[in-house]
Design a protein around this motif. Structure first.
Motif, short mmCIF file in Angstrom:
data_model
loop_
_atom_site.label_atom_id
_atom_site.label_comp_id
_atom_site.label_asym_id
_atom_site.label_seq_id
_atom_site.Cartn_x
_atom_site.Cartn_y
_atom_site.Cartn_z
N ALA A 107 2.97 9.05 -14.11
CA ALA A 107 3.52 8.89 -12.75
C ALA A 107 5.03 8.99 -12.80
CB ALA A 107 3.08 7.55 -12.17
N ASP A 108 5.61 9.49 -11.72
CA ASP A 108 7.06 9.63 -11.58
C ASP A 108 7.62 8.29 -11.08
OD1 ASP A 108 9.61 10.11 -10.76
OD2 ASP A 108 9.12 11.89 -9.55
N HIS A 109 8.33 7.58 -11.95
CA HIS A 109 8.74 6.22 -11.59
C HIS A 109 9.72 6.20 -10.42
CE1 HIS A 109 12.42 7.17 -13.79
NE2 HIS A 109 12.95 6.08 -13.27
N THR A 110 10.38 7.33 -10.13
CA THR A 110 11.32 7.35 -9.00
C THR A 110 10.57 7.34 -7.66
OG1 THR A 110 11.45 9.76 -8.84
CG2 THR A 110 12.98 8.67 -10.39
N LYS A 111 9.27 7.53 -7.72
CA LYS A 111 8.47 7.52 -6.47
C LYS A 111 7.62 6.25 -6.34
CE LYS A 111 8.33 12.47 -5.86
NZ LYS A 111 7.57 13.72 -6.00
N VAL A 112 7.91 5.28 -7.20
CA VAL A 112 7.18 4.00 -7.15
C VAL A 112 8.21 2.91 -6.91
CG1 VAL A 112 5.61 2.46 -8.38
CG2 VAL A 112 5.49 4.93 -8.79
N HIS A 113 8.10 2.21 -5.75
CA HIS A 113 9.20 1.36 -5.30
C HIS A 113 8.84 -0.11 -5.19
CE1 HIS A 113 11.10 5.16 -4.32
NE2 HIS A 113 10.01 5.50 -3.65
N GLY A 169 -5.36 5.70 1.07
CA GLY A 169 -3.98 5.19 1.11
C GLY A 169 -3.99 3.76 1.60
N ARG A 170 -4.10 3.60 2.90
CA ARG A 170 -4.31 2.27 3.47
C ARG A 170 -5.77 2.15 3.86
NH1 ARG A 170 0.65 1.88 7.83
NH2 ARG A 170 2.19 2.93 6.54
N PRO A 171 -6.47 1.19 3.28
CA PRO A 171 -7.86 0.99 3.74
C PRO A 171 -7.88 0.73 5.25
CG PRO A 171 -7.43 -0.29 1.75
CD PRO A 171 -6.11 0.27 2.20
N TRP A 200 0.84 -1.21 0.00
CA TRP A 200 0.00 0.00 0.00
C TRP A 200 0.87 1.26 0.00
CZ3 TRP A 200 -3.66 -2.18 4.32
CH2 TRP A 200 -4.68 -2.94 3.73
N ASP A 201 2.04 1.14 0.61
CA ASP A 201 2.94 2.31 0.69
C ASP A 201 3.94 2.35 -0.47
OD1 ASP A 201 1.69 2.97 3.02
OD2 ASP A 201 3.24 2.14 4.34
N SER A 202 3.81 1.44 -1.46
CA SER A 202 4.86 1.36 -2.48
C SER A 202 4.80 2.52 -3.48
CB SER A 202 4.82 0.00 -3.20
OG SER A 202 3.59 -0.19 -3.86
N TRP A 203 3.71 3.28 -3.44
CA TRP A 203 3.64 4.52 -4.22
C TRP A 203 3.75 5.69 -3.24
CZ3 TRP A 203 1.52 5.17 -9.54
CH2 TRP A 203 1.49 3.95 -10.24
N GLU A 204 4.80 6.48 -3.39
CA GLU A 204 4.96 7.65 -2.50
C GLU A 204 3.88 8.68 -2.79
OE1 GLU A 204 8.67 9.81 -2.52
OE2 GLU A 204 9.77 7.94 -2.84
N PRO A 205 3.55 9.49 -1.79
CA PRO A 205 2.64 10.62 -2.08
C PRO A 205 3.26 11.48 -3.19
CG PRO A 205 3.02 10.40 0.29
CD PRO A 205 3.96 9.44 -0.38
N GLY A 206 2.48 11.93 -4.10
CA GLY A 206 3.00 12.77 -5.19
C GLY A 206 3.52 11.98 -6.37
N LEU A 260 2.97 -2.32 -5.96
CA LEU A 260 1.58 -2.56 -6.32
C LEU A 260 1.35 -1.93 -7.69
CD1 LEU A 260 -0.74 -3.92 -4.78
CD2 LEU A 260 -1.57 -1.66 -4.16
N ASN A 261 0.56 -2.59 -8.53
CA ASN A 261 0.37 -2.06 -9.89
C ASN A 261 -0.85 -1.15 -10.01
OD1 ASN A 261 -1.57 -4.02 -9.65
ND2 ASN A 261 -1.44 -4.66 -11.78
N THR A 262 -1.24 -0.55 -8.88
CA THR A 262 -2.28 0.47 -9.00
C THR A 262 -1.98 1.60 -8.02
OG1 THR A 262 -4.65 0.93 -9.01
CG2 THR A 262 -3.87 -0.60 -7.33
N ILE A 263 -2.59 2.73 -8.29
CA ILE A 263 -2.29 3.92 -7.47
C ILE A 263 -3.03 3.83 -6.13
CG2 ILE A 263 -1.89 5.32 -9.51
CD1 ILE A 263 -4.64 6.61 -9.01
#
Ligand SMILES: Cc1cc2nc3c(=O)[nH]c(=O)nc-3n(C[C@H](O)[C@H](O)[C@H](O)COP(=O)(O)O)c2cc1C
Length: 438
Positions: A186-192, A215-217, A168-174, A207-210
């Protein structure tokens, strides 16, 4: 103020009761309309959420076959609860919807992705009740010969929750820019990636979705044993708790506060919701009369068999309680399933007979909440004052029909509102914000 939740104890399944006002429930339990109406009724009554149970099996421990289970519709048949979530959300505006997911049923990636998808589809009203499953019968549907020992299940659930949270946290805010001119979605440097390699799971990520609106259910938890409480203290926003007295409720909540602090969280981060089955009536006398009828029925053969069935299930499918002599001493068995539930029947009842236990002990009690809506509302307020806060998870296991829902949403809720004890409406915010609002 305190929170209200509703426990849909038989999940998206047949409800076991056959009461006077159940109508065609046994034929129509799978139809969508009754669940949409349920969500709307509870929302109008100020309920923060509906909590949907789930188990993927047909029990056959009691009596050594599925005969009793299928004759009475006990926990089966049952549909998958996940598709119900967007349906209930589409028919309502604010109520949170918590579906159950077992850690042995869903791979963490599947779970993280499904929950994020539901969070999008509900505009931020999704929650997941993380359970470890109770019986061998569930485990045997998912690649195991037998279910894992109780404490190991929780160790696995801890790793599962850790992986799901990191996904759930693998996409940084922004990370999402959504600029069609550049173009830069999307900025790939913020997706881990998460590159998890543990005892039970190996997951690369991201995760392959935003991220969804929350953020976290919202995360819920239902086990009350020590490892269950620890799991909740680390990850959950809400948990269901069993308590039969103010002292037990206070002790439970204080214990959870200590555990939350030990995990670097604040006591207010987790709402402890006490499971309760009140008895409402038109008047106090009417409620007492209904309660007297309930008590008289505990000696019926059907009730006795139902509790023996329940004990066979919550033992984790390890013991067939139909094989014991009813007038012999209560067997001293905790089994491998719901240990805190088994304790309620076993601990302190060692000198009683099995019959005395099945007719006298209630896994989930009424906390003395028997009366007219006004009386029960006043007593709920007093109870919560003494316990210190959070709320109640209301449950009517054998009488879930539109009439019962009206008793709660249109009878009890207005009485609670008149006393300023529950919310009088919702702000247009995600589910977690409603939960943490007070
Ligand atoms: C009221 C209640 C509701 C539960 N709901 C579910 C459920 O929906 N699905 C499930 O697999 N287990 C469910 N459980 C089982 C718990 O999540 C947990 O796995 C089990 O109780 C063992 O926990 P414990 O020994 O910590 O009590 C429930 C337990 C209780 C007491």
């Amino acid at each position: 103020m305190f929170h209200l939740g509703w426990f849909l104890g038989s999940g998206f399944g047949i409800q076991p009761g056959r009461g006077t006002f159940d109508g065609r429930a046994w034929r129509d339990w799978m139809r969508p309309r009754r669940y949409v109406e349920m969500a709307t009724a509870l929302e109008s009554g100020g309920y923060d959420f509906v909590f949907i149970e789930d188990t993927a099996m047909i029990e056959d421990t009691f009596g050594g076959s599925a005969a009793w289970t299928l004759a009475h519709g006990e926990m089966a048949p049952k549909n998958d609860p996940l598709p119900l979530v967007p349906l209930m959300a589409a028919g309502s505006k604010h109520i949170g919807i918590i579906n159950t997911m077992s850690t042995i049923q869903y791979a963490p990636y599947t779970a993280a992705r499904l929950m994020t998808t539901l969070d999008h589809l509900t505009d931020g009203r999704a929650g997941v009740n993380v359970v470890t499953s109770v019986t061998h019968r569930v485990a045997q549907n998912f690649g195991y010969d037998e279910h894992l020992p109780h404490d190991e299940r929780y160790a696995m659930a801890g790793e599962w929750m850790d992986v799901v949270t990191r996904l759930w946290d693998s996409w940084e805010p922004g990370a999402v820019v959504a600029d069609t001119e550049t173009p830069l979605y999307a900025d790939h440097t913020k997706v881990h990636t998460i590159d998890h390699s543990g005892k039970y799971y190996k997951v690369r990520g991201p995760l392959n979705t935003i991220p969804g609106p929350q953020g976290r259910p919202v995360v819920g938890q239902a086990g009350n044993s020590v490892p269950g409480r620890e799991l909740a203290a680390r990850y959950a926003d809400t948990m269901l708790a069993m308590g039969h007295s103010v002292e037990q409720m206070k002790a439970f909540r204080e214990d959870m506060h200590q555990r939350l602090i030990a995990h670097g969280r604040k006591p207010g981060d987790l709402k402890v919701m006490f499971l309760v089955t009140p008895m409402l009536g038109e008047s106090d006398a009417h409620a007492r009369d209904r309660e007297a009828q309930r008590r008289a029925a505990v000696h019926d053969r059907h009730h006795i068999e139902q509790i023996l069935w329940q004990l066979s299930y919550i033992s984790g499918g390890t013991v067939d309680f139909s094989t014991f002599e009813l007038d012999a001493t209560m067997p001293d068995i905790l089994g491998n399933g719901e240990q805190s539930s088994m304790r309620q029947y076993v601990v302190g009842n060692e000198d009683k007979t099995l019959r005395e236990v099945v007719t006298g002990v209630r896994q989930i009690g009424d906390l003395g909440l028997i009366g007219s809506p006004d009386t029960v509302a006043a007593e709920m307020g007093e109870l919560m004052d003494e316990v210190g806060g959070d709320g109640f998870l209301l449950y009517q296991p054998r009488a879930l029909n539109p009439r019962t829902l009206a008793e709660y949403a249109d009878g009890l809720s207005p009485a609670l509102r008149r006393r300023g004890l529950i919310r009088d409406g919702f702000d247009n915010v995600p589910f977690r914000d409603n939960l943490l609002a007070f």
